[in-house]
Write an enzyme that holds these catalytic residues in place. Structure first.
Site, PDB file in Angstrom:
ATOM      1  N   LYS A 102       0.140   4.227  -0.255  1.00 56.52           N
ATOM      2  CA  LYS A 102      -0.516   5.405   0.338  1.00 56.52           C
ATOM      3  C   LYS A 102      -0.277   6.626  -0.560  1.00 56.52           C
ATOM      4  O   LYS A 102      -0.280   6.481  -1.781  1.00 56.52           O
ATOM      5  CB  LYS A 102      -0.032   5.595   1.782  1.00 56.52           C
ATOM      6  CG  LYS A 102      -0.186   4.300   2.600  1.00 56.52           C
ATOM      7  CD  LYS A 102       0.000   4.484   4.066  1.00 56.52           C
ATOM      8  CE  LYS A 102      -0.182   3.148   4.774  1.00 56.52           C
ATOM      9  NZ  LYS A 102      -0.119   3.244   6.219  1.00 56.52           N
TER      10      LYS A 102
ATOM     11  N   GLY B  92       2.814   2.399  10.836  1.00 54.06           N
ATOM     12  CA  GLY B  92       3.805   3.469  10.686  1.00 54.06           C
ATOM     13  C   GLY B  92       4.494   3.875  11.970  1.00 54.06           C
ATOM     14  O   GLY B  92       5.138   4.925  12.034  1.00 54.06           O
TER      15      GLY B  92
ATOM     16  N   HIS C 210      -9.399   1.116   4.861  1.00 52.57           N
ATOM     17  CA  HIS C 210      -8.147   1.304   5.593  1.00 52.57           C
ATOM     18  C   HIS C 210      -8.403   2.279   6.740  1.00 52.57           C
ATOM     19  O   HIS C 210      -9.211   3.203   6.610  1.00 52.57           O
ATOM     20  CB  HIS C 210      -7.069   1.846   4.640  1.00 52.57           C
ATOM     21  CG  HIS C 210      -5.706   1.834   5.254  1.00 52.57           C
ATOM     22  ND1 HIS C 210      -5.300   2.792   6.155  1.00 52.57           N
ATOM     23  CD2 HIS C 210      -4.678   0.961   5.126  1.00 52.57           C
ATOM     24  CE1 HIS C 210      -4.067   2.497   6.542  1.00 52.57           C
ATOM     25  NE2 HIS C 210      -3.664   1.403   5.941  1.00 52.57           N
TER      26      HIS C 210
ATOM     27  N   GLU D 203      -5.106  -4.747  10.596  1.00 53.33           N
ATOM     28  CA  GLU D 203      -4.089  -3.720  10.802  1.00 53.33           C
ATOM     29  C   GLU D 203      -4.387  -2.972  12.093  1.00 53.33           C
ATOM     30  O   GLU D 203      -5.204  -2.031  12.096  1.00 53.33           O
ATOM     31  CB  GLU D 203      -4.094  -2.730   9.635  1.00 53.33           C
ATOM     32  CG  GLU D 203      -3.787  -3.355   8.299  1.00 53.33           C
ATOM     33  CD  GLU D 203      -3.218  -2.332   7.317  1.00 53.33           C
ATOM     34  OE1 GLU D 203      -2.221  -2.672   6.682  1.00 53.33           O
ATOM     35  OE2 GLU D 203      -3.739  -1.216   7.222  1.00 53.33           O
TER      36      GLU D 203
ATOM     37  N   ASN E 245       0.876  -1.173   0.000  1.00 58.70           N
ATOM     38  CA  ASN E 245       0.000   0.000   0.000  1.00 58.70           C
ATOM     39  C   ASN E 245       0.914   1.223   0.000  1.00 58.70           C
ATOM     40  O   ASN E 245       1.496   1.551   1.026  1.00 58.70           O
ATOM     41  CB  ASN E 245      -0.894  -0.033   1.248  1.00 58.70           C
ATOM     42  CG  ASN E 245      -1.752   1.208   1.364  1.00 58.70           C
ATOM     43  OD1 ASN E 245      -1.793   2.042   0.451  1.00 58.70           O
ATOM     44  ND2 ASN E 245      -2.450   1.338   2.484  1.00 58.70           N
TER      45      ASN E 245
ATOM     46  N   GLU F  29      -6.849   4.724   7.700  1.00 51.85           N
ATOM     47  CA  GLU F  29      -6.640   6.137   7.331  1.00 51.85           C
ATOM     48  C   GLU F  29      -7.849   6.678   6.557  1.00 51.85           C
ATOM     49  O   GLU F  29      -8.150   7.876   6.633  1.00 51.85           O
ATOM     50  CB  GLU F  29      -5.326   6.269   6.542  1.00 51.85           C
ATOM     51  CG  GLU F  29      -4.124   6.062   7.463  1.00 51.85           C
ATOM     52  CD  GLU F  29      -2.898   5.438   6.817  1.00 51.85           C
ATOM     53  OE1 GLU F  29      -2.806   5.413   5.582  1.00 51.85           O
ATOM     54  OE2 GLU F  29      -2.022   4.970   7.576  1.00 51.85           O
TER      55      GLU F  29
ATOM     56  N   SER G 240       3.699  -2.002  10.434  1.00 52.63           N
ATOM     57  CA  SER G 240       5.152  -2.072  10.665  1.00 52.63           C
ATOM     58  C   SER G 240       5.747  -3.440  10.318  1.00 52.63           C
ATOM     59  O   SER G 240       6.680  -3.888  10.994  1.00 52.63           O
ATOM     60  CB  SER G 240       5.493  -1.672  12.112  1.00 52.63           C
ATOM     61  OG  SER G 240       5.094  -0.332  12.350  1.00 52.63           O
TER      62      SER G 240
HETATM   63  P1  13P Z   1       3.229   0.448   7.704  1.00 47.94           P
HETATM   64  O1  13P Z   1       3.768  -0.832   7.107  1.00 47.94           O
HETATM   65  O2  13P Z   1       3.949   1.674   7.221  1.00 47.94           O
HETATM   66  O3  13P Z   1       3.113   0.359   9.194  1.00 47.94           O
HETATM   67  O4  13P Z   1       1.732   0.621   7.140  1.00 47.94           O
HETATM   68  C1  13P Z   1       0.865  -0.439   7.235  1.00 47.94           C
HETATM   69  C2  13P Z   1      -0.362  -0.097   6.475  1.00 47.94           C
HETATM   70  O5  13P Z   1      -1.129   0.755   6.879  1.00 47.94           O
HETATM   71  C3  13P Z   1      -0.593  -0.798   5.207  1.00 47.94           C
HETATM   72  O6  13P Z   1      -1.873  -0.578   4.732  1.00 47.94           O
END
Ligand code: 13P
Length: 254
Positions: free
Chosen positions: A12, A174, A98, A168, A10, A100, A214
């Site tokens: 983003k 992150g 997601h 997640e 992803n 976010e 992560s």
């Molecule tokens: P990270 O791997 O940067 O923690 O992000 C995970 C994520 O949100 C994937 O959709």
């Protein structure tokens, strides 16, 4: 039941055209050198570089996906992209719900379910995301929260072929914090049980459940080896081809 692992990146809101082109070309080159690796590989770039990335991975055995979609096929929805457009752009997958999207755009379980129904109607494979916040985990509500999200977000027509779940934990995204293997396995097993109640055992046993939060080359092997973990949804580490590839290489052989 053996479920083929899915390693999904992803991206983003990352990747200008030249960067996206370079990253996608590197991933395509790695995959072409190992076409028989026992895992599916997927990249989900921002819409605006979809064509660039699609061209770079074309014929390389790397799937192309988007990060969300609208519920309508077309019309007066400024700034939105429809599942029909994703299909037309060469996408096979779309990430939905997601955390976010849920926090930045107020998307609810009902919204996610409607998006999934619209995406399935275009034969897109949906990756439906769930996960608890830090305070929900600390107050012992992780399993309840995730269970409710599964019940609310996954449509009745979901099958092992058209749907993937991604667990997640919001506090692990992150942050460099990773859920313990024990906790991850517990949540994944609970998700599979809820899917069984909702969709039946065939769908639940065949459906892939990814871990995200992560995931890195250093922790991927341990996480991917867990009984109910069928791949990863990777953010930061998906932006470096060598890290993304190293995670894919950590999949247990099936
Ligand atoms: P990270 O791997 O940067 O923690 O992000 C995970 C994520 O949100 C994937 O959709």
């Amino acid at each position: 039941m053996s479920r083929r692992p899915l390693i999904a990146g992803n991206w983003k809101m990352n990747g200008l055209r030249a960067e996206a082109q370079e990253l996608a070309t590197e991933i395509a080159t790695l995959r072409k050198a190992q076409p028989d690796g026992a895992f599916d590989l997927l990249v989900c770039p921002p819409y605006i570089v979809m064509e660039t990335v699609g061209n770079a991975v074309d014929g390389a055995g790397v799937f192309l996906g988007a990060q969300t979609c609208h519920t309508a096929e077309k019309g007066a929805h400024t700034g939105d992209i429809s599942p029909v457009m994703l299909k037309d752009a060469g996408c096979s997958h779309v990430i939905l719900g997601h955390s976010e999207r849920r926090s930045d755009h107020g998307e609810s379980d009902a919204d996610v379910q409607a998006q999934a129904i619209a995406a399935h109607a275009q034969d897109l494979i949906t990756i439906i995301c769930v996960g608890e916040t830090e305070s929900e985990r600390e107050s012992g509500k992780a399993l309840d929260v995730v269970g409710e999200q599964i019940i609310g977000s996954v449509p009745a027509g979901a099958t092992a072929e058209n749907t993937v779940i991604a667990y997640e934990p919001v506090w692990a995204i992150g942050t460099g914090k990773v859920a313990t293997p024990d906790d991850v396995q517990k949540v994944h097993a609970a998700i599979r049980e809820t899917l069984g109640d909702k969709l039946g055992q065939d769908a639940a046993q065949g459906m892939r459940i990814l871990y995200g939060g992560s995931m890195k080359p250093g922790n991927a092997q341990e996480l991917l080896a867990l009984a109910d973990v069928d791949g990863g949804l990777i953010g930061g580490a998906a932006l470096k081809s060598e890290d993304f590839w190293a995670i894919a290489q950590s999949c247990p052989s099936i």
